[in-house]
Motif scaffolding. Structure first.
Motif, PDB file in Angstrom:
ATOM      1  N   PHE A  56       1.133  12.933  14.279  1.00 23.82           N
ATOM      2  CA  PHE A  56       2.382  12.879  13.469  1.00 23.82           C
ATOM      3  C   PHE A  56       2.017  12.727  12.004  1.00 23.82           C
ATOM      4  CE2 PHE A  56       1.113   8.460  14.057  1.00 23.82           C
ATOM      5  CZ  PHE A  56       1.427   7.711  12.870  1.00 23.82           C
ATOM      6  N   ASP A  57       2.842  12.955  11.021  1.00 19.46           N
ATOM      7  CA  ASP A  57       2.827  13.024   9.638  1.00 19.46           C
ATOM      8  C   ASP A  57       2.958  11.557   9.274  1.00 19.46           C
ATOM      9  OD1 ASP A  57       2.900  13.187   6.949  1.00 19.46           O
ATOM     10  OD2 ASP A  57       4.579  14.818   6.952  1.00 19.46           O
ATOM     11  N   VAL A  58       1.809  11.081   8.765  1.00 19.12           N
ATOM     12  CA  VAL A  58       1.802   9.608   8.523  1.00 19.12           C
ATOM     13  C   VAL A  58       2.939   9.329   7.070  1.00 19.12           C
ATOM     14  CG1 VAL A  58      -0.306   9.040   9.346  1.00 19.12           C
ATOM     15  CG2 VAL A  58      -0.048   9.736   6.834  1.00 19.12           C
ATOM     16  N   LYS A  59       3.147  10.328   6.494  1.00 22.73           N
ATOM     17  CA  LYS A  59       3.972  10.169   5.290  1.00 22.73           C
ATOM     18  C   LYS A  59       5.423  10.288   5.806  1.00 22.73           C
ATOM     19  CE  LYS A  59       0.475  10.075   2.270  1.00 22.73           C
ATOM     20  NZ  LYS A  59       0.337  10.866   1.056  1.00 22.73           N
ATOM     21  N   ALA A  60       5.661  10.947   6.980  1.00 22.24           N
ATOM     22  CA  ALA A  60       7.003  10.762   7.458  1.00 22.24           C
ATOM     23  C   ALA A  60       7.541   9.545   7.915  1.00 22.24           C
ATOM     24  CB  ALA A  60       7.062  11.959   8.338  1.00 22.24           C
ATOM     25  N   HIS A  61       6.434   8.643   8.138  1.00 25.34           N
ATOM     26  CA  HIS A  61       6.747   7.452   9.050  1.00 25.34           C
ATOM     27  C   HIS A  61       5.855   6.461   7.893  1.00 25.34           C
ATOM     28  CE1 HIS A  61       8.273   9.365  12.410  1.00 25.34           C
ATOM     29  NE2 HIS A  61       7.384  10.104  12.332  1.00 25.34           N
ATOM     30  N   PRO A  62       6.564   6.053   7.090  1.00 25.75           N
ATOM     31  CA  PRO A  62       5.829   5.233   5.992  1.00 25.75           C
ATOM     32  C   PRO A  62       5.667   3.708   6.351  1.00 25.75           C
ATOM     33  CG  PRO A  62       8.019   5.475   5.081  1.00 25.75           C
ATOM     34  CD  PRO A  62       7.961   6.588   6.287  1.00 25.75           C
ATOM     35  N   VAL A  63       4.657   2.916   5.837  1.00 26.79           N
ATOM     36  CA  VAL A  63       4.387   1.660   6.169  1.00 26.79           C
ATOM     37  C   VAL A  63       4.459   0.674   5.109  1.00 26.79           C
ATOM     38  CG1 VAL A  63       2.710   0.293   7.505  1.00 26.79           C
ATOM     39  CG2 VAL A  63       2.786   2.598   7.814  1.00 26.79           C
ATOM     40  N   ILE A  64       4.881  -0.405   5.299  1.00 34.62           N
ATOM     41  CA  ILE A  64       4.619  -1.635   4.250  1.00 34.62           C
ATOM     42  C   ILE A  64       3.830  -2.781   4.769  1.00 34.62           C
ATOM     43  CG2 ILE A  64       6.118  -3.221   3.032  1.00 34.62           C
ATOM     44  CD1 ILE A  64       8.650  -1.434   2.968  1.00 34.62           C
ATOM     45  N   ASP A  65       3.078  -3.184   3.721  1.00 30.30           N
ATOM     46  CA  ASP A  65       2.136  -4.189   3.901  1.00 30.30           C
ATOM     47  C   ASP A  65       2.712  -5.417   3.480  1.00 30.30           C
ATOM     48  OD1 ASP A  65       0.224  -6.207   4.251  1.00 30.30           O
ATOM     49  OD2 ASP A  65      -1.173  -5.177   3.350  1.00 30.30           O
ATOM     50  N   THR A  66       3.476  -6.344   4.106  1.00 27.78           N
ATOM     51  CA  THR A  66       4.228  -7.364   3.632  1.00 27.78           C
ATOM     52  C   THR A  66       3.506  -8.777   2.741  1.00 27.78           C
ATOM     53  OG1 THR A  66       4.606  -8.455   5.930  1.00 27.78           O
ATOM     54  CG2 THR A  66       6.319  -6.617   4.924  1.00 27.78           C
ATOM     55  N   HIS A  67       2.160  -8.491   3.081  1.00 29.63           N
ATOM     56  CA  HIS A  67       1.339  -9.868   2.949  1.00 29.63           C
ATOM     57  C   HIS A  67      -0.123  -9.404   2.377  1.00 29.63           C
ATOM     58  CE1 HIS A  67       1.279 -14.492   2.715  1.00 29.63           C
ATOM     59  NE2 HIS A  67       0.020 -14.151   2.356  1.00 29.63           N
ATOM     60  N   CYS A  68      -0.383  -9.382   1.365  1.00 29.98           N
ATOM     61  CA  CYS A  68      -1.772  -9.174   1.036  1.00 29.98           C
ATOM     62  C   CYS A  68      -1.995  -9.824  -0.131  1.00 29.98           C
ATOM     63  CB  CYS A  68      -2.074  -7.802   0.831  1.00 29.98           C
ATOM     64  SG  CYS A  68      -1.332  -6.776  -0.361  1.00 29.98           S
ATOM     65  N   HIS A  69      -3.319 -10.032  -0.798  1.00 25.13           N
ATOM     66  CA  HIS A  69      -3.865 -10.784  -2.021  1.00 25.13           C
ATOM     67  C   HIS A  69      -4.578  -9.808  -2.962  1.00 25.13           C
ATOM     68  CE1 HIS A  69      -2.454 -14.439  -0.177  1.00 25.13           C
ATOM     69  NE2 HIS A  69      -2.883 -14.037   1.036  1.00 25.13           N
ATOM     70  N   LEU A  70      -4.048  -8.665  -3.354  1.00 24.70           N
ATOM     71  CA  LEU A  70      -4.861  -7.871  -4.342  1.00 24.70           C
ATOM     72  C   LEU A  70      -5.358  -8.188  -5.610  1.00 24.70           C
ATOM     73  CD1 LEU A  70      -2.346  -4.937  -3.748  1.00 24.70           C
ATOM     74  CD2 LEU A  70      -4.614  -4.896  -2.866  1.00 24.70           C
ATOM     75  N   ASP A  71      -4.693  -9.611  -5.969  1.00 24.92           N
ATOM     76  CA  ASP A  71      -5.341 -10.087  -7.235  1.00 24.92           C
ATOM     77  C   ASP A  71      -6.848 -10.659  -6.917  1.00 24.92           C
ATOM     78  OD1 ASP A  71      -3.717 -12.138  -5.784  1.00 24.92           O
ATOM     79  OD2 ASP A  71      -4.508 -13.599  -7.272  1.00 24.92           O
ATOM     80  N   PHE A  72      -6.843 -11.022  -5.500  1.00 20.63           N
ATOM     81  CA  PHE A  72      -8.284 -11.776  -5.450  1.00 20.63           C
ATOM     82  C   PHE A  72      -9.445 -10.899  -5.772  1.00 20.63           C
ATOM     83  CE2 PHE A  72      -7.328 -14.494  -1.580  1.00 20.63           C
ATOM     84  CZ  PHE A  72      -6.157 -15.190  -2.161  1.00 20.63           C
TER      85      PHE A  72
END
Length: 272
Positions: A6-22
């Motif tokens: 399947f086309d991953v762009k056609a089924h988008p995802v959301i990461d609701t919790h990460c710590h990108l400032d670390f």
């Protein structure tokens, strides 16, 4: 259904919790974000653990169009931020990229954490900020099931507020209380671990419209990356296993959790 079918762009995802400032991400944050986009992620929420460090949180959110943030005090840092007021949290939450309050809650696992009453006081200040702003409260709960359930029951009686039981690893009773009170339950890489049969059983009891997925990156990488630094792109592995657990295909679980995230994070705009 395999990831290749399947086309991953056609089924988008959301990461609701990460710590990108670390600091774990500092050397290659741009590349981490690009890998997430390549995996089909359209939104990432980088979560605050110290109100006093909100500047670095919002700086990450301001740098990337698809990254949003929260503001709040992690229970492990409660002893450092007893002077943070609800009014201050509310004021900082007015930032246009801020979509949630927290993470806040109770963590009785580590003996060196702040005393329980201090954690409760700080948690209640964050709850009040969520109630007044309408922004969802990201809840951290570890080794505190009974106290968490009682606090949520008590606070909900003072006025409703939206919330997420993030990185859920507690028992069935807290999951049931959370759902009954209108909350969402978010599963991290823990749900993919071999010894997490009980957690997968709980996942099957959560109404589909209350399910979310997250990485809690840089922690808790799911297989085949377990033991390594986690990053937002790996949320697709958690989605796949959670989908298998509750009887949904990978595109279906991606679509479901993405819609749930948009419904909860009302300030977060949909990706074009």
């Amino acid at each position: 259904m395999s990831a290749e079918s399947f086309d991953v762009k056609a089924h988008p995802v959301i990461d609701t919790h990460c710590h990108l400032d670390f600091d774990d991400f500092a050397p290659e944050r741009d590349q981490v974000i690009e890998r997430a986009r390549d995996a089909g992620l359209v939104r990432m929420v980088t979560i605050c653990t110290r109100v006093r460090k909100f500047d670095r949180i919002k700086a990450v959110a301001e740098t990337y169009e698809d990254v949003f943030c929260s503001v709040g005090t992690h229970p492990g840092n409660a002893g450092e931020e007893t002077d943070v007021t609800t009014a201050e949290i509310i004021e900082l939450s007015r930032h246009p990229k801020c979509v949630a309050i927290g993470e806040a809650g109770l963590d009785f696992f580590y003996p060196d954490n702040a005393p329980r009453e201090v954690q409760l006081d700080v948690f209640r200040a964050n709850i009040d900020a969520s109630r007044q702003t309408g922004l969802p409260l990201v809840i951290h709960s570890r080794a505190a099931d009974e106290d968490m359930a009682a606090t949520l029951e008590d606070e909900m009686g003072k006025g409703a507020f939206p919330f997420i039981l993030h990185c859920f690893s507690a028992g069935q009773e807290l999951a049931d209380v959370g759902v009954r009170l209108g909350g969402y339950v978010s599963f991290s890489g823990i749900v993919t671990f071999g010894k997490s049969d009980e957690l997968r059983t709980i996942a099957r009891t959560i109404p589909h419209e209350r399910l979310l997925i997250e990485t809690d990156a840089p922690y808790l990488a799911p297989p085949p990356k377990r033991g390594k630094r986690n990053e937002p792109s790996y949320v697709v592995n958690t989605a796949r296993i959670l989908g298998e657990t509750i009887g949904l295909s990978e595109p279906e679980i991606r679509d479901l959790t993405t819609e749930n995230a948009y419904r909860l994070f009302t300030r977060m705009p949909r990706a074009a």
